[in-house]
Every structure is written in C-alpha cells, then in structure tokens.
Write an enzyme that holds these catalytic residues in place. Sequence first.
Site, short mmCIF file in Angstrom:
data_model
loop_
_atom_site.label_atom_id
_atom_site.label_comp_id
_atom_site.label_asym_id
_atom_site.label_seq_id
_atom_site.Cartn_x
_atom_site.Cartn_y
_atom_site.Cartn_z
N PHE A 4 0.75 -1.34 -0.11
CA PHE A 4 -0.25 0.23 -0.07
C PHE A 4 1.28 1.57 -0.21
CE2 PHE A 4 -2.41 3.10 1.66
CZ PHE A 4 -3.48 3.85 0.75
N ASP B 10 9.30 2.59 1.41
CA ASP B 10 7.89 3.41 2.34
C ASP B 10 7.38 3.98 3.91
OD1 ASP B 10 5.49 4.30 3.29
OD2 ASP B 10 4.52 3.68 0.75
N LYS C 85 2.66 9.79 8.59
CA LYS C 85 1.40 9.47 10.05
C LYS C 85 2.26 9.80 11.40
CE LYS C 85 -0.66 5.61 7.14
NZ LYS C 85 -1.81 5.39 8.07
N THR D 235 3.06 25.41 -3.58
CA THR D 235 3.20 26.41 -3.05
C THR D 235 3.51 26.49 -1.71
OG1 THR D 235 1.18 26.86 -4.37
CG2 THR D 235 1.62 28.61 -2.48
#
Lengths: 512, 512
Positions: free
Chosen positions: A226, A332, A363, A387
């Site tokens: 995931f 990841d 997280k 931005t």
Amino acid sequence: MFATTRFLRSSKYRLFSSLSLKAVAKPKTALTDPFLLTEPTEPFMNPLETSTSVSASIKDHISKYQDARPFMLIAGKSLIINLFCYPQSKGCYLADADGNKYLDLHAQISSVALGYNHPAILNACKSDEMVIALANRPCLGLLPPTNWPEILEASHMRVAPKGLTNIFNTTCGSSANEIAFKTAFIGYKKFHGIPDTISEEELATCQDNIAPGSPELAVLSFRNGFHGRTMSTLSATRTKPIYKAGIPAFPWPAVDFPKLRYPLDRFEQENYDEENRCLDLVKAAIETNPIPIAAMIVEPILSEGGDLHASDRFFQELRRITKEHNVVMIVDEVQTGVGATGKFWAHEHWNLDSPPDIVTFSKKMQAAGLFYSDELRPLVPMRNFNTWMGDQPRSLIAKAILDEIEESNLIALVNSTGKYLISHLKPISIRYGRVVKNVRGKGTFIAFDCPNQEIRDLMVMLLKAEGVLINASGSNSVRFRPPLILTKTHINAFLPRFESILNKIYKQFWPQ
Amino acid sequence: MFATTRFLRSSKYRLFSSLSLKAVAKPKTALTDPFLLTEPTEPFMNPLETSTSVSASIKDHISKYQDARPFMLIAGKSLIINLFCYPQSKGCYLADADGNKYLDLHAQISSVALGYNHPAILNACKSDEMVIALANRPCLGLLPPTNWPEILEASHMRVAPKGLTNIFNTTCGSSANEIAFKTAFIGYKKFHGIPDTISEEELATCQDNIAPGSPELAVLSFRNGFHGRTMSTLSATRTKPIYKAGIPAFPWPAVDFPKLRYPLDRFEQENYDEENRCLDLVKAAIETNPIPIAAMIVEPILSEGGDLHASDRFFQELRRITKEHNVVMIVDEVQTGVGATGKFWAHEHWNLDSPPDIVTFSKKMQAAGLFYSDELRPLVPMRNFNTWMGDQPRSLIAKAILDEIEESNLIALVNSTGKYLISHLKPISIRYGRVVKNVRGKGTFIAFDCPNQEIRDLMVMLLKAEGVLINASGSNSVRFRPPLILTKTHINAFLPRFESILNKIYKQFWPQ
C-alpha cells in the site's frame, strides 16, 4: 555543497538513528511517568449507552456533507458508530461521545506517536513559534522563514536515514510517495548514464503527454503493498481492489511479496525458497518489463496488506538487485517509521551496505515528506515544487515528538513492551490456536492472523465492545499499532479482555 | 438524505455566496481599521543591506538539506535571495531578515487571505480548540471529533457553491484535484447510464492496472491551465514544460483556451470568434478523443498560465457542452476562490443555469478540498479515503477567515480596491504602453502583459528593489495577488514606485 556529514557532527541535536540510540535513560513505565498516571487505569464502557447514542446523532449530522459510512465500517459492519472526544482523551485512552474510554491500539491508523494530549505536544502547540507558523503559512520553498533551517535540523534532518542528506516536505504520505516517484523519474537519465539534459523535443512533447517528453517509465511494487491513493501511488498500491476499481492507472507491474510460514524456525528452508522465488520475480520484472522500471517501492512490513514480513536478507537482496540494475529503491516508511518497530526506521533492521535511494515518511511524524540521496538532486531547480512545500506547524510537532522519544527513551520502551506483548501472545496462540495464528512483529508493530475474515471482523467488533480499539489488516489479520508510549500496564489491561472475547469466539464457532 | 438546502436555511452561519453577500457593512479602510493602522505606511528598503546579507547566509544553511535555488528564482535571476521574518510582518507588509519591509502583492503565491498576523487568525491559532485539534490529529473520515460537523458548517459548508452539498477535505490543491478526478472516474458509469456496479472481472483486472478494472478514461484540460504537480494533476497541467518533462503522464488531451484581444470592446467580434473556435475544439475533443473523456477541468482565470480570461458566455457554453455529453465539469478555484475576484467563488460571475459538478479549493482558504454534487456520491463507501481526510486546524483557520470576510465585508473592499487599481493602471498602460499592456481583472485579481519575458522579469526584480513583491505569471505577464485586506492606501504606496521603475525600464530599452 551538501555537507550533511559535517553538519551532523556539529549539530546541537543528538542523532538517534540505530547508531546513536543507546539506552540513555531507563524507559518510563505507567507507574513512573506522571503523564501516564493521569490515564484511566483500564477501559470503561458506559452501561447507559443506547442505540440512540450521542455519536449516532452527530454522525447523522456529519453525513449531510461528508461520507460518514466509514465510521460504521471499522469491522465491515454497520453497528459501530462513534464520535470521539479528543479533549477528554489521554495517553493510550480515547474517549467517545457516549462516555466510553477505549484502550487505543489503533492510534488513528498508526499515526499517533505519543498518545492523546501529551504535554510535550500540547506545549509545542501553545508556543508563540507555533502560533506564528500557523497564522502565517509561507511558501517554504520560496519565501521561507529565517528559522526554517533550525526547524529542519531539530525535526526531520535529525533523523535523516544514513546516506540520505536531502529532504522534500509534503503534507501526507501519498504526496510523499508521489514526489518520490517523480524524483526517481527525474533521476532516470543520471542513473542510466544518459546525459542529464532536456531536449527541445522533450519540452515540446511533454505538453502533449507523449514520449519522449512524457517517457514511458514504470514503478515496480509488490502485491499487497500500500503506497497511497492519489492516482500514481494508487497505481503502485495492490491491497483492496475497491480502492482501485474504476480509476485509470499507469501500466506498472507488481510482483509477489514473500508469504512466510510460521513459526519461522520450523519453515526456514521453505521461507528461504519463497523469498528467492519473489527475488527472481523482481529480477525478471526489471529485466523484461516492456516499460523500463525506474523505481521499486517497498514497505519494510506490508502493513495495510496484512503485516507481511520478510527477512533482512530479502531486503539486502532487493538493494543489491536494484543497485545492479540502476533502479531507484524507495522504502515507504509511512507506517513503519518513527520507532514503532523498535528502531527509528524499520529499514535500519536490515543493515544494508548501501542505503536506499529514497525513504518516505508521514503518520507518526505528523509531518510528511521524503529523504533522498545527493545523486537524486535534480540538476535544474523547480522540477519538484508546489505552493506550500510542507507544513511548518507539523514540523514543529515532529520536533516535540522526537525530543520526547529521545528524552524518555521511547524506542527502548517500544522494544520492552513489544517483547512483553509477544511473550503473552505466543502462549495464547497455542491455547487459542484455531483463532490466533502466526504471531509476528518487531517492537510493538505486532500482528497475528485469524482463520478467515469473518472471525477477524468479529474479533475487532468484540474487542471494541470490551473497550479496546484495534486495526484490521489485510484480509484476515489483526495489527497492533499503539502509540510509542504503550507500557506493560496497557498490555495487562488488554490481555484479560482479549482472552474473554477469544472464549466467546470459541463458544460461537466451536461450541463443543 | 443530504438536505443541504434545509441546513442552509436553519444554519446559524450566514451564507455569503453571491446571493447573500450584500454590502452589510461599509468596508474598512487603512484609516479606519485598527489592524491596518499598525502596518508600515510604505515599503522600507534597508540601505545597510549588502551582498553578504543575513538572508544569504541562512539560505546557504537551508541549501544543505533543501533545494534553495527557488529562493533565487523569483524573476528567473540569481540575484534575489531573501529569508523572511514572519513575526515582524504585518498586514500587507512582509519583513525580511535584512530589515526590508515589502508591500506584498504576491501573498505567498496568492495564498494569504487576511495579510500577516491578522488578529482574527492569531486568536483562532491561540484557542483551546486549535491546541486540541493540532495536538490530536484524528482520522477525520473514521474517528472524527464530536465538533467536526460544527467545524464543517462554520467553515467550508458555509460557502459551499450553490448545488454542491458534499465535501471531501484534503491537504493541498493538488490533492483536491486528484480526488476530483477520481470522483469523476468513479461517477463515470452513473453519468453514462451504465449500471453502477463493479464486476468480478473489474475487481481482478484493476489489481494489474489493466482494463476493464483500470479503465481508459481521460480528463480534458486547457493549454496554459495549471492544476497541480502530483502525477495525475500534472497530466492535466499545461503551463511550463519544465514541470512535466521526464515524468510519465496519462494520455489525456488538452485544447486551446481563448486568447482574448484587449481592449475587449474593440475586439468584440474577434474574441467571440476565438471563443467559438475553442468551444469547437472542446466539442471535438469530447466527441472524437480515442479515450472517453470523463471530466473537463478549468480555472475561471488561467492564473499560472498568464491570467487568461474568457467571457461568462464561454463558461456557460462549457457547462452546456459538458452537460450534453455527460462530462463532469470540474472548476479549479484553488487560486481564484475566496473572494479575490470580487465574488466569493469566481465561477459565480458566470451565472450558470446549472452548477459545476465539482469545485476545488485551497490557498486562501488555508484548508483544501472539493465540493461535489449529490450525484457524484460514490455508491460504495471508502472508494475515496485516506488516513487524515483533511486538516482540522486549517479548517478552524478557514472559519476565522470567513468570519472576518463577512464581518469586515472584505469582498466589497476587494471590489472597490480593485476598481481603484484598474482606474490607475489603465492610464499607465497608455502612458507606458510599450511595457504595460492588456490590463485586465476582476476584484483585485488583476494582471497585465509585458512585451516579453525579459522586460517582465526585469520589472519584477526592479519592483522588489523598490520594496514591492509581485508575481510573474505565464511567459510575459505580471499578476496582482494581494491579500483581501488591500486598500487604496496600499495602492497609493505602490503607484509611485511602479511609475519609477517604468521610467527606468523606458530609459534602459528606449533611451531616446
């Protein structure tokens, strides 16, 4: 130019990667930590709660504007409806609108580092520095405040994985992985010895989304991995098909992640062979995929996909293969990072000869982003830019979290609490072997399997009714994702409730 | 079920869409607003600043970890290096580390609504509600706090565009557009009368990123449009090729956006024909594109692409064409939203018969997300979902901004200040017609063109040296993107400096 080694030596902030995180202090316990002494001593379920609860009425209110069905779906059922009282929550205990106090082993999908209302975080949130940062959100990549280098050093750079000296701040895990992919694509030429220039033809064709300007390049990922739900990260995600169905995807390949058999010592040879099978698939994908593979992304533990582990050797081989083929290796650590596995970064367990090229986080760090190697710094500026370029208030919270992890030696606590939990789960998995299987984990990043989804979902629901929030994971697993402050006291509150619901499940499914 | 009309009538929060935003109060001016009275009266450039400035040394410090080259690139040159002092900034004046105070018409790429350190925002940031929200970041889509419906009502739902009764909160403009695209793809079957079910084959094939599970569907966008830099939004972005080169893209089409000639009243027929040419391209793309077009995305004013405007009729026709072809119309109000064009949403200027299907927002709202129609609510939950599902502290800031817009009638102020600015720019564009062309805009969302990029970049640099920060836009345009609190007093500080640099430019390029 990017003399990070020099910086690290001279920094006033101690590093606490695996190298330096020695047990500098005895971990706090529920009995010695003044904060944890203010927690409830055990879960409390309000006997007055009815089906017309406060939560249910607020949920109806929310559902006018926002899809409220997920609130009812924690365990795939529609019975669980709760709204939560954060001001009344404390430590590992989460209060709801109906007077219940849950022991929270779920921790907002693994994103709460220090529990609720931790004084270290509250103080950071009340500081003048926080008020100014919140009230005046700058373009951190264009008009940064004068204290931005200090904030970077005191938060993210302080825990930069070995070898990764650059940071790009984002606002969530998905965007961290999005930028990781883009960074790998931008670095593709350099990694493959192609002159790192952009031709007129590339500049022209990219505006039409066609090659060579928009090249066909792929990210390789693992089945059950995931990596997010924006459209490129969703193309690398392979957990629940409902996340992906109906959404166009990049034609990127996936290969099997090892399915290890437990206990590991009994299935050593089978697991070794299984890992080799998957490594061969990785090699074959890299060598034969019709679209060149620029990057491979992997979680140290496939978390959403059911807490799938592999050996350190497997990851060492992944690093060797990706190096050999000039494929960018992205680790990841959105869910595994920030201490929960008993090291600050889960990939530190692997003892790699050469670091990953990119590590992403979010997280428990509260702030998100990616660390990357000098080699991946784009030659031309502004190729990755936006931005806000991060989230200053969340970097200030990250600093408070890192201070507390260090001062209270929370990684040592995670290791001791995790060992304690495993030492009780293993005997339970023998006594209740039909329901609790394959107990596994590092630190408090622990999971087990149920025989099927029905029993798993029932278990999550029954635990909730006993005052314990816990995560489902994959098709039939349960994962512990507590805050780092979890102690043996919390485990002692969990265990009798767990045994009680195991007895209920046994009575229901095996009445004899 | 989602009885928003009912809610809006009963809400304690007044709505101030175009319907209700009457001039309830006389707009404040720099002379009557106690906050603006604390601002500097004009820009201040520190005469002691040298090339070894404080900013330069801090910039070197940052560049160890983060790409600091954008700080030097405001006007494509390497001379401009600044770090900023946000605690010392006030209203429309931004202070830097070298003692300079800039009149800020740039406003952090158009993302500052009320200027720096506005008391309304500072108060929100110091509140107990803010501290709790910051310290305890919940999964807003799964375990929301009891006050979440109130926050939604007091912030975003209060300004929900007419007809759009649902919200999905994200953390930035790119992710808002990512989810807008996914929402359109998920709604494709329903919009096209295909039964809204997901087959076993779709569930299986989507895990391999192939059709039918991962369908080939496209988003149509406009050349010179900007919609973000994550990978799917980048596929719809068509401004600078350096943003796109080297990054794989979805094979999505783009068509020309009208290039209007100014003054509009002189080129009425040409512009009408030009808009029709582009509308024909839109129709042709929808009817003949090899990949079915699920959605069209457009900014009300193509901002990053050079402040390109079109007539209300053009947008009405876009809505008619998309309706006719069951294409989801996404209006990207990330830069145009929240009052700057003289209405709360820029698309309110169009007086559409039928609202857009999705409106995205970010920047001046400080919080980001999308409003969407009931029709686009996914049948199955969790198809769009993530861990945090928004940013509660930023929604609290949005509430403070909306309160202040309403209480101080800032949209009326935007209209009067904008008219004042235009009334001075138009004569300037006659007096300095070689350099200032095509003055255009709504509210204070104003721009003009320079004859080429060289003169434009020089102008931005010279204005900075005079103490005025302003945005470049497109290849040769300059855009005003001030906070909503800009008054005539600020314009009066700007105009003499502007004329002074125009004289310098004339002397340099047309010395006779």
